[in-house]
Design a protein around this motif. Structure first.
Motif, PDB file in Angstrom:
ATOM      1  N   ALA A  58      -6.338   6.472  -5.275  1.00  0.00           N
ATOM      2  CA  ALA A  58      -5.810   7.257  -4.150  1.00  0.00           C
ATOM      3  C   ALA A  58      -5.529   8.688  -4.600  1.00  0.00           C
ATOM      4  O   ALA A  58      -5.860   9.650  -3.924  1.00  0.00           O
ATOM      5  N   SER A  92      -2.730   7.958   2.555  1.00  0.00           N
ATOM      6  CA  SER A  92      -2.589   6.739   3.360  1.00  0.00           C
ATOM      7  C   SER A  92      -3.895   5.947   3.284  1.00  0.00           C
ATOM      8  O   SER A  92      -4.972   6.537   3.258  1.00  0.00           O
ATOM      9  N   PRO A  93      -3.812   4.599   3.246  1.00  0.00           N
ATOM     10  CA  PRO A  93      -5.036   3.793   3.209  1.00  0.00           C
ATOM     11  C   PRO A  93      -5.896   4.045   4.440  1.00  0.00           C
ATOM     12  O   PRO A  93      -7.100   3.800   4.445  1.00  0.00           O
ATOM     13  N   GLN A 148     -10.153  -1.385   8.612  1.00  0.00           N
ATOM     14  CA  GLN A 148     -10.642  -0.117   8.080  1.00  0.00           C
ATOM     15  C   GLN A 148     -10.660   0.924   9.198  1.00  0.00           C
ATOM     16  O   GLN A 148     -10.819   0.576  10.371  1.00  0.00           O
ATOM     17  N   LEU A 207       1.005   3.997  -2.967  1.00  0.00           N
ATOM     18  CA  LEU A 207       0.636   5.382  -2.723  1.00  0.00           C
ATOM     19  C   LEU A 207       1.817   6.302  -3.006  1.00  0.00           C
ATOM     20  O   LEU A 207       1.632   7.420  -3.420  1.00  0.00           O
ATOM     21  N   ALA A 230       0.833  -1.201   0.000  1.00  0.00           N
ATOM     22  CA  ALA A 230       0.000   0.000   0.000  1.00  0.00           C
ATOM     23  C   ALA A 230       0.864   1.246   0.000  1.00  0.00           C
ATOM     24  O   ALA A 230       0.633   2.180  -0.758  1.00  0.00           O
ATOM     25  N   PHE A 251      -9.099   6.040   4.258  1.00  0.00           N
ATOM     26  CA  PHE A 251     -10.284   5.463   3.626  1.00  0.00           C
ATOM     27  C   PHE A 251     -11.193   4.910   4.732  1.00  0.00           C
ATOM     28  O   PHE A 251     -11.327   3.710   4.905  1.00  0.00           O
ATOM     29  N   ALA A 297      -5.271   0.953  -7.562  1.00  0.00           N
ATOM     30  CA  ALA A 297      -5.450   1.602  -6.255  1.00  0.00           C
ATOM     31  C   ALA A 297      -4.694   2.925  -6.156  1.00  0.00           C
ATOM     32  O   ALA A 297      -5.195   3.884  -5.576  1.00  0.00           O
ATOM     33  N   HIS A 298      -3.497   2.989  -6.774  1.00  0.00           N
ATOM     34  CA  HIS A 298      -2.740   4.242  -6.658  1.00  0.00           C
ATOM     35  C   HIS A 298      -3.434   5.377  -7.408  1.00  0.00           C
ATOM     36  O   HIS A 298      -3.368   6.528  -7.005  1.00  0.00           O
ATOM     37  N   SER A 322     -12.720  -1.200   0.755  1.00  0.00           N
ATOM     38  CA  SER A 322     -11.358  -0.713   0.953  1.00  0.00           C
ATOM     39  C   SER A 322     -10.880  -0.073  -0.339  1.00  0.00           C
ATOM     40  O   SER A 322     -11.476  -0.280  -1.404  1.00  0.00           O
ATOM     41  N   LEU A 323      -9.798   0.663  -0.242  1.00  0.00           N
ATOM     42  CA  LEU A 323      -9.218   1.285  -1.440  1.00  0.00           C
ATOM     43  C   LEU A 323      -8.943   0.216  -2.495  1.00  0.00           C
ATOM     44  O   LEU A 323      -9.201   0.408  -3.684  1.00  0.00           O
ATOM     45  N   PHE A 324      -8.456  -0.951  -2.031  1.00  0.00           N
ATOM     46  CA  PHE A 324      -8.110  -2.013  -2.966  1.00  0.00           C
ATOM     47  C   PHE A 324      -9.341  -2.684  -3.554  1.00  0.00           C
ATOM     48  O   PHE A 324      -9.385  -2.977  -4.744  1.00  0.00           O
TER      49      PHE A 324
END
Ligand SMILES: [Zn+2]
Length: 472
Positions: A119, A126-127, A289, A19, A15, A130, A115-116, A103-105
């Motif tokens: 983001a 930062s994850p 999360q 990012l 992650a 989220f 995901a990037h 989740s972001l993913f």
């Protein structure tokens, strides 16, 4: 279990790497043939300029300037706004509300956006940002992929493909994997379904669902996680680094519930919540999360009591004692439905003091908060059990006077303080409405009343909530 730890670390490192890369990569949201223009957003009914600015992470004044808006009230549904500050992004964007479990993913995978890039589009560095319920910006053209969510065990992608009647390459393409060996145990893959099936953004495998109640947790109140997890044998949770026990909820198929008391003085902000589910067949699923904790609406009050009773050491000693008596979480649940007030009318609605009040004793600094809900009453006014439970303590303490503690199961306890008499014995089972004691003025008090506490997972919480709503 031991083998899960390096995997989690690997995910975090991944992650961070993604990012980091996000800052350098351009992003193109393909949509509607807008060419190289700035990305746009179509105003929906009820939107305000500040909502839109918040969702896109831009300053309201920058948003107004980019759209030549001078009067913020002139906004109307259907109007197209250009969104500044997203260099390299084009096309029409929408704002989507996320749920607990996204989740972001998982969102990136479901929408086929790395995901990037997601983001970057959302100004996430930062994850952890989220959090559950966060509005996220996505291209309008991106639709969540439909299909079964496969939880990978210690198996190859080929085995997973066979299990879901897919080709390996269909799994590779549907999940944005770089190669066949890219999937790791514990990963949740989308097995693409035909047209017409409904898509989802969730990170949970098929057969799992989770709800956070309420969606944002509140200082001094009870947070609840309701999970249904097909085939689960064990669920463990953690909130802000502390264990959060899950209990089987037999009323719902595959149901599990965790209750968490939020400290009345907890700093508002976002806190990590994680859960790990172990299935009967040995596969396991982990999810983390951020959850928002918002401020409760508490007031300040001043009290005068005998200075001898303000001894901090005595306070700590007695608090430690009560903590010990309310620490264990019984897997059996004794209550059903709402709690009943522990006193009958006219006292049931009469409160000399409420939970959470920031307290000042004898004109000192505000150094503590009120851990219970006080009920009016005269010496001798009857006290009734608010719900079923087991009496775990009856005795005399210096500050709380004559105390009775009832264990309701699942880590939920109620405390009855300052009584003139306790009418139950330790080990006794009580039912809702049973007479258990009498109001008094024993311990640190300014007059006769019942100090009533509800403790959840060791933390005093606002008892009013337990009178108003059903847990779970
Ligand atoms: Zn009180």
């Amino acid at each position: 279990m031991v083998k899960r730890a390096p995997l989690k670390l690997a995910k975090i490192l991944l992650a961070v790497a993604l990012l980091g890369a996000a800052l350098a990569l351009p992003l193109t949201a393909r949509a509607q043939g807008d060419g190289d223009n700035l990305p746009t957003y179509v105003v929906r009914p009820g939107d305000t300029l500040s909502d839109i600015a918040f969702a896109f992470g831009v300053d309201v004044r920058a948003l107004m300037a980019a759209n030549h808006i001078t009067n913020p009230n002139s906004l109307r549904a259907g109007q197209t706004l250009v969104i500044p500050g997203l260099e390299g992004v084009t096309g029409r964007l929408i704002v989507q509300k996320t749920a607990f479990g996204d989740s972001l993913f998982s969102v990136g995978r479901a929408l086929h956006i790395p995901a990037h890039k997601l983001a970057r589009l959302n100004h996430l560095v930062s994850p952890f940002q989220f959090y559950a319920g966060k509005p996220i910006v996505v291209p309008e053209s991106a639709k969540p992929a439909a299909g079964e969510r496969l939880l990978l065990g210690d198996e190859s992608l080929l085995d997973a493909a066979l299990r879901s009647h897919q080709s390996v390459w269909a799994l590779v393409f549907a999940n944005g994997l770089h190669a066949r060996w890219d999937a790791i145990p514990g990963d949740v893959l989308i097995a693409p379904a035909g047209n017409g099936a409904k898509g989802a953004l969730s990170a949970f495998p098929s057969g799992f669902a989770a709800t956070l109640k309420p969606r944002e947790w509140v200082q001094g109140r009870t947070g609840e996680v309701v999970l249904s997890a097909k085939g689960a044998e064990k669920v463990v949770g953690e909130f802000d680094g502390e264990k959060m026990p899950f209990f089987r909820w037999k009323a719902k198929p595959n149901g599990w519930v965790a209750l968490k008391g939020i400290h009345a003085l907890a700093e508002p902000g976002i806190y990590p919540l994680s859960l790990t589910v172990t299935l009967a067949d040995g596969r396991s699923f982990g999810f983390a999360q951020a959850v928002r904790v918002v401020a409760g609406d508490y007031y300040y009050e001043k009290l005068n009591v005998p200075p001898s009773l303000l001894n901090p050491e005595l306070n700590r000693k007695e608090e430690r004692f009560l903590e010990q008596k309310t620490a264990a979480a019984m897997p059996q649940r004794y209550w059903e439905g709402k709690f009943a007030p522990p006193e009958k009318p006219p006292f049931s609605d009469c409160h000399p003091s409420y939970f959470g009040a920031r307290r000042n004793y004898n004109s000192g600094a505000f150094f503590w908060y009120h851990t219970g809900l006080d009920f009016c009453g005269r010496v001798g006014t009857p006290i009734y059990a608010p719900a079923g439970g087991k009496v775990v303590f009856v005795g005399k303490t210096e500050i709380h006077g004559n105390v009775t503690i009832i264990d309701h199961g699942w880590g939920v306890y109620t405390l009855y303080c300052h009584q003139s008499a306790a009418l139950v014995k330790e080990g006794q089972t009580v039912h809702k409405g049973d007479l258990i004691g009498k109001v008094g003025r024993t311990g640190r008090v300014t007059g006769p009343h019942l100090h009533w506490e509800v403790r959840v997972d060791g933390m005093p919480v606002d008892p009013q909530e337990w009178l108003d709503r059903v847990f779970p």
